[in-house]
Design an enzyme around this catalytic site. Structure first.
Site, PDB file in Angstrom:
ATOM      1  N   TYR A  87      76.583  79.270  62.611  1.00 18.24           N
ATOM      2  CA  TYR A  87      75.250  78.961  62.056  1.00 18.24           C
ATOM      3  C   TYR A  87      74.714  80.165  61.273  1.00 18.24           C
ATOM      4  O   TYR A  87      74.310  80.045  60.114  1.00 18.24           O
ATOM      5  CB  TYR A  87      74.274  78.592  63.184  1.00 18.24           C
ATOM      6  CG  TYR A  87      72.834  78.777  62.794  1.00 18.24           C
ATOM      7  CD1 TYR A  87      72.205  77.855  61.956  1.00 18.24           C
ATOM      8  CD2 TYR A  87      72.105  79.892  63.209  1.00 18.24           C
ATOM      9  CE1 TYR A  87      70.880  78.044  61.557  1.00 18.24           C
ATOM     10  CE2 TYR A  87      70.792  80.079  62.821  1.00 18.24           C
ATOM     11  CZ  TYR A  87      70.190  79.174  62.002  1.00 18.24           C
ATOM     12  OH  TYR A  87      68.892  79.374  61.598  1.00 18.24           O
ATOM     13  N   GLY A  94      61.918  67.127  58.930  1.00 17.40           N
ATOM     14  CA  GLY A  94      62.228  68.016  60.057  1.00 17.40           C
ATOM     15  C   GLY A  94      61.023  68.846  60.483  1.00 17.40           C
ATOM     16  O   GLY A  94      59.901  68.649  59.992  1.00 17.40           O
ATOM     17  N   ASP A 100      66.022  63.453  53.092  1.00 15.96           N
ATOM     18  CA  ASP A 100      66.481  63.817  54.437  1.00 15.96           C
ATOM     19  C   ASP A 100      67.520  62.773  54.857  1.00 15.96           C
ATOM     20  O   ASP A 100      67.393  61.600  54.506  1.00 15.96           O
ATOM     21  CB  ASP A 100      65.287  63.804  55.413  1.00 15.96           C
ATOM     22  CG  ASP A 100      65.518  64.656  56.652  1.00 15.96           C
ATOM     23  OD1 ASP A 100      64.723  65.587  56.877  1.00 15.96           O
ATOM     24  OD2 ASP A 100      66.492  64.386  57.399  1.00 15.96           O
ATOM     25  N   TYR A 128      63.147  83.450  58.355  1.00 15.53           N
ATOM     26  CA  TYR A 128      62.222  83.145  59.450  1.00 15.53           C
ATOM     27  C   TYR A 128      62.617  83.913  60.695  1.00 15.53           C
ATOM     28  O   TYR A 128      63.791  83.986  61.045  1.00 15.53           O
ATOM     29  CB  TYR A 128      62.270  81.656  59.848  1.00 15.53           C
ATOM     30  CG  TYR A 128      62.248  80.658  58.736  1.00 15.53           C
ATOM     31  CD1 TYR A 128      61.597  80.909  57.531  1.00 15.53           C
ATOM     32  CD2 TYR A 128      62.887  79.428  58.898  1.00 15.53           C
ATOM     33  CE1 TYR A 128      61.576  79.955  56.517  1.00 15.53           C
ATOM     34  CE2 TYR A 128      62.880  78.480  57.896  1.00 15.53           C
ATOM     35  CZ  TYR A 128      62.227  78.747  56.704  1.00 15.53           C
ATOM     36  OH  TYR A 128      62.229  77.806  55.716  1.00 15.53           O
ATOM     37  N   PHE A 129      61.613  84.369  61.418  1.00 17.17           N
ATOM     38  CA  PHE A 129      61.856  84.891  62.753  1.00 17.17           C
ATOM     39  C   PHE A 129      61.799  83.686  63.705  1.00 17.17           C
ATOM     40  O   PHE A 129      62.573  82.765  63.520  1.00 17.17           O
ATOM     41  CB  PHE A 129      60.938  86.094  63.030  1.00 17.17           C
ATOM     42  CG  PHE A 129      61.507  87.310  62.321  1.00 17.17           C
ATOM     43  CD1 PHE A 129      61.529  87.376  60.920  1.00 17.17           C
ATOM     44  CD2 PHE A 129      62.119  88.326  63.020  1.00 17.17           C
ATOM     45  CE1 PHE A 129      62.144  88.444  60.254  1.00 17.17           C
ATOM     46  CE2 PHE A 129      62.730  89.405  62.368  1.00 17.17           C
ATOM     47  CZ  PHE A 129      62.740  89.457  60.986  1.00 17.17           C
ATOM     48  N   VAL A 156      65.142  81.680  82.323  1.00 19.28           N
ATOM     49  CA  VAL A 156      64.846  82.809  81.432  1.00 19.28           C
ATOM     50  C   VAL A 156      66.139  83.615  81.341  1.00 19.28           C
ATOM     51  O   VAL A 156      66.614  84.152  82.347  1.00 19.28           O
ATOM     52  CB  VAL A 156      63.692  83.670  81.985  1.00 19.28           C
ATOM     53  CG1 VAL A 156      63.502  84.921  81.156  1.00 19.28           C
ATOM     54  CG2 VAL A 156      62.406  82.847  82.050  1.00 19.28           C
ATOM     55  N   SER A 210      67.141  83.067  57.742  1.00 23.25           N
ATOM     56  CA  SER A 210      66.832  83.360  59.145  1.00 23.25           C
ATOM     57  C   SER A 210      67.018  84.841  59.444  1.00 23.25           C
ATOM     58  O   SER A 210      67.893  85.503  58.864  1.00 23.25           O
ATOM     59  CB  SER A 210      67.784  82.547  60.020  1.00 23.25           C
ATOM     60  OG  SER A 210      67.728  82.998  61.352  1.00 23.25           O
ATOM     61  N   LYS A 255      73.956  80.990  57.009  1.00 24.37           N
ATOM     62  CA  LYS A 255      72.751  81.546  56.379  1.00 24.37           C
ATOM     63  C   LYS A 255      73.119  82.756  55.511  1.00 24.37           C
ATOM     64  O   LYS A 255      72.630  82.908  54.397  1.00 24.37           O
ATOM     65  CB  LYS A 255      71.707  81.940  57.439  1.00 24.37           C
ATOM     66  CG  LYS A 255      71.111  80.749  58.176  1.00 24.37           C
ATOM     67  CD  LYS A 255      70.353  79.800  57.246  1.00 24.37           C
ATOM     68  CE  LYS A 255      69.808  78.580  57.937  1.00 24.37           C
ATOM     69  NZ  LYS A 255      69.297  77.535  57.020  1.00 24.37           N
TER      70      LYS A 255
HETATM   71  C1  UD1 Z   1      68.078  82.013  67.244  1.00 26.63           C
HETATM   72  C2  UD1 Z   1      68.136  82.844  66.001  1.00 26.63           C
HETATM   73  C3  UD1 Z   1      67.343  82.219  64.907  1.00 26.63           C
HETATM   74  C4  UD1 Z   1      67.763  80.808  64.716  1.00 26.63           C
HETATM   75  C5  UD1 Z   1      67.565  80.046  66.000  1.00 26.63           C
HETATM   76  C6  UD1 Z   1      68.036  78.638  65.810  1.00 26.63           C
HETATM   77  C7  UD1 Z   1      68.399  85.234  66.422  1.00 26.63           C
HETATM   78  C8  UD1 Z   1      67.703  86.516  66.683  1.00 26.63           C
HETATM   79  N1  UD1 Z   1      67.604  84.178  66.240  1.00 26.63           N
HETATM   80  O1  UD1 Z   1      66.825  82.216  67.780  1.00 26.63           O
HETATM   81  O2  UD1 Z   1      67.518  82.929  63.731  1.00 26.63           O
HETATM   82  O3  UD1 Z   1      67.022  80.233  63.683  1.00 26.63           O
HETATM   83  O4  UD1 Z   1      68.343  80.659  67.015  1.00 26.63           O
HETATM   84  O5  UD1 Z   1      68.095  77.925  66.984  1.00 26.63           O
HETATM   85  O6  UD1 Z   1      69.591  85.150  66.361  1.00 26.63           O
HETATM   86  N2  UD1 Z   1      65.335  81.624  76.013  1.00 26.63           N
HETATM   87  C9  UD1 Z   1      65.267  81.498  77.389  1.00 26.63           C
HETATM   88  N3  UD1 Z   1      65.461  80.277  77.949  1.00 26.63           N
HETATM   89  C10 UD1 Z   1      65.699  79.159  77.207  1.00 26.63           C
HETATM   90  C11 UD1 Z   1      65.754  79.287  75.793  1.00 26.63           C
HETATM   91  C12 UD1 Z   1      65.563  80.541  75.228  1.00 26.63           C
HETATM   92  O7  UD1 Z   1      65.052  82.494  78.102  1.00 26.63           O
HETATM   93  O8  UD1 Z   1      65.876  78.074  77.770  1.00 26.63           O
HETATM   94  C13 UD1 Z   1      65.122  82.954  75.413  1.00 26.63           C
HETATM   95  C14 UD1 Z   1      66.313  83.437  74.618  1.00 26.63           C
HETATM   96  O9  UD1 Z   1      67.214  84.091  75.417  1.00 26.63           O
HETATM   97  C15 UD1 Z   1      65.614  84.335  73.596  1.00 26.63           C
HETATM   98  C16 UD1 Z   1      64.256  83.679  73.385  1.00 26.63           C
HETATM   99  O10 UD1 Z   1      64.045  82.839  74.512  1.00 26.63           O
HETATM  100  O11 UD1 Z   1      65.411  85.598  74.142  1.00 26.63           O
HETATM  101  C17 UD1 Z   1      64.190  82.826  72.134  1.00 26.63           C
HETATM  102  O12 UD1 Z   1      65.286  81.941  72.139  1.00 26.63           O
HETATM  103  P1  UD1 Z   1      65.423  80.762  71.074  1.00 26.63           P
HETATM  104  O13 UD1 Z   1      64.140  80.015  71.001  1.00 26.63           O
HETATM  105  O14 UD1 Z   1      66.654  80.002  71.400  1.00 26.63           O
HETATM  106  O15 UD1 Z   1      65.572  81.514  69.689  1.00 26.63           O
HETATM  107  P2  UD1 Z   1      66.600  82.659  69.261  1.00 26.63           P
HETATM  108  O16 UD1 Z   1      67.838  82.601  70.042  1.00 26.63           O
HETATM  109  O17 UD1 Z   1      65.845  83.929  69.209  1.00 26.63           O
END
Ligand code: UD1
Length: 341
Positions: A151, A11, A32, A178-179, A218, A126, A155
């Site tokens: 999900y 992965g 895997d 992880y962030f 966004v 996470s 965790k």
């Molecule tokens: C979330 C979880 C993380 C998890 C991950 C798995 C939280 C804080 N984080 O990450 O722990 O491992 O999901 O998938 O709960 N965005 C857009 N447009 C898009 C996609 C995303 O604007 O098409 C924005 C989202 O609204 C967010 C940011 O980008 O603000 C990051 O999004 P994403 O990459 O999906 O991660 P998280 O939702 O933060």
């Protein structure tokens, strides 16, 4: 040579971790089920490191098969357990699939470790366990909030399962929270391979730029953040991978302060969606088609890590900046396009 089992090793984060383990002289065995990854990842790992990791295709949610696997491989020095489902929306649609896959596999791995006296576990957790923290940056002592998705709940439950298990036997564990891991290996030979439409920001950005998607939505422009878009702690996947090697070394060297330790893996910097887009446009030279739309349900407004504990106690620090993350993600997308031709 120390031998490490990496579940989910084909992965996204798993494959980068395998390369970093090999670089440090570890022998790696990957398990895997290939439910969200491809076998040719092994070829690419081999091209990067010069070593082909051993591989077994196995569903760790199957207790009998997993027990047999551990009986065949009793001389492991440690396990890094990545194998799990990770799509938030899918988990809401099919919670039982998430509980079954993510929890059964963890229980089966722990049982195999216990029965075969394998002591060291590194677990993929996470920042989702924090929900929307009251204090930022968030440190490891912050309260766990009620999960926002199945999900996230898996965790939280996984951490609890590990916590009670280590109290009952000789297994020790480190959970790494992880962030937001993004980016790809500098070789552009391994990276994130989302099946279908990506849920996460970075693959959606690169797929839009290359023309697979028309426009990036966004999600939310009215958050209480400097530019109104949501803020996350984006971290390069290679920094995350290297933290796993440090965690393994900590356990093998018996340097842990307790049998179950938890560390945040972030950079400590909160970045908005627009900052990520701006960096991407700069490093790739591509103009990105995007529009600001409504918030996505279940998203938190802002979260970033307090990395003091990981920096000081684990002795690890994220080194790569945002531009390196977005450029490596773009190079990876370009390579994927090249292969498809
Ligand atoms: C979330 C979880 C993380 C998890 C991950 C798995 C939280 C804080 N984080 O990450 O722990 O491992 O999901 O998938 O709960 N965005 C857009 N447009 C898009 C996609 C995303 O604007 O098409 C924005 C989202 O609204 C967010 C940011 O980008 O603000 C990051 O999004 P994403 O990459 O999906 O991660 P998280 O939702 O933060």
């Amino acid at each position: 040579m120390k031998k490490i089992l990496v579940t989910g090793g084909t992965g996204y984060i798993g494959s980068h971790t395998v390369v970093e383990l090999q670089r440090k002289g570890y022998e790696v065995l990957i398990v895997d089920n290939l439910s969200n990854s491809r076998l040719d990842v092994l070829d690419n790992i081999e091209t990067i490191s010069g070593i082909r990791p051993a591989f077994e295709q196995l569903d760790l949610a199957d207790g009998k098969l997993t027990a047999e696997f551990f009986q065949r491989n009793p001389s492991l020095d440690g396990v890094i357990h990545f194998a799990a489902f990770k799509a938030v929306g899918q988990s809401v649609a099919d919670p039982l699939m998430y509980y079954r896959n993510n929890l059964y596999s963890l229980v089966n791995v722990l049982q195999g470790m216990k029965d075969n006296n394998i002591q060291n576990l590194v677990f993929s957790s996470s920042c989702t366990v924090y929900g929307q923290p009251e204090q930022l940056p968030v440190n490891e002592k912050a309260p766990i909030q009620k999960a926002w998705s199945p999900y996230g709940n898996t965790k939280q439950m996984s951490e609890e399962i590990i916590e009670f298990t280590v109290k009952s036997c000789d297994v020790k564990a480190i959970a790494l929270r992880y962030f937001n891991p993004i980016g790809a290996h500098e070789s552009a030979l391994i990276g994130e391979l989302p099946l279908g439409t990506p849920n996460n920001l970075m693959p959606f950005v690169t797929q839009t730029a290359i023309g697979i998607r028309e426009c990036l939505s966004v999600f939310g422009g009215d958050y209480d953040t400097p530019d109104g878009t949501a803020v996350r702690d984006y971290i390069h996947v290679v920094d995350i991978a290297q933290a796993h090697v440090v965690a393994v070394e900590r356990m093998l060297g018996d340097k842990g302060k307790s049998n179950f330790e938890i560390f945040n893996l972030g950079t400590g910097n909160g970045l908005s969606v627009l900052e990520v887009i701006n960096s991407f446009e700069k490093t790739s030279g591509q103009k990105l088609n995007y529009k600001i739309v409504d918030r996505r349900s279940g998203d938190v407004e802002k979260v970033w890590a307090d990395t003091t504990f990981a920096n000081q106690e684990l002795g690890w620090k994220a080194l790569k900046g945002l531009d390196e993350m977005t450029l490596s993600a773009w190079k990876w997308e370009l390579r994927l396009a090249e292969i498809k031709k």
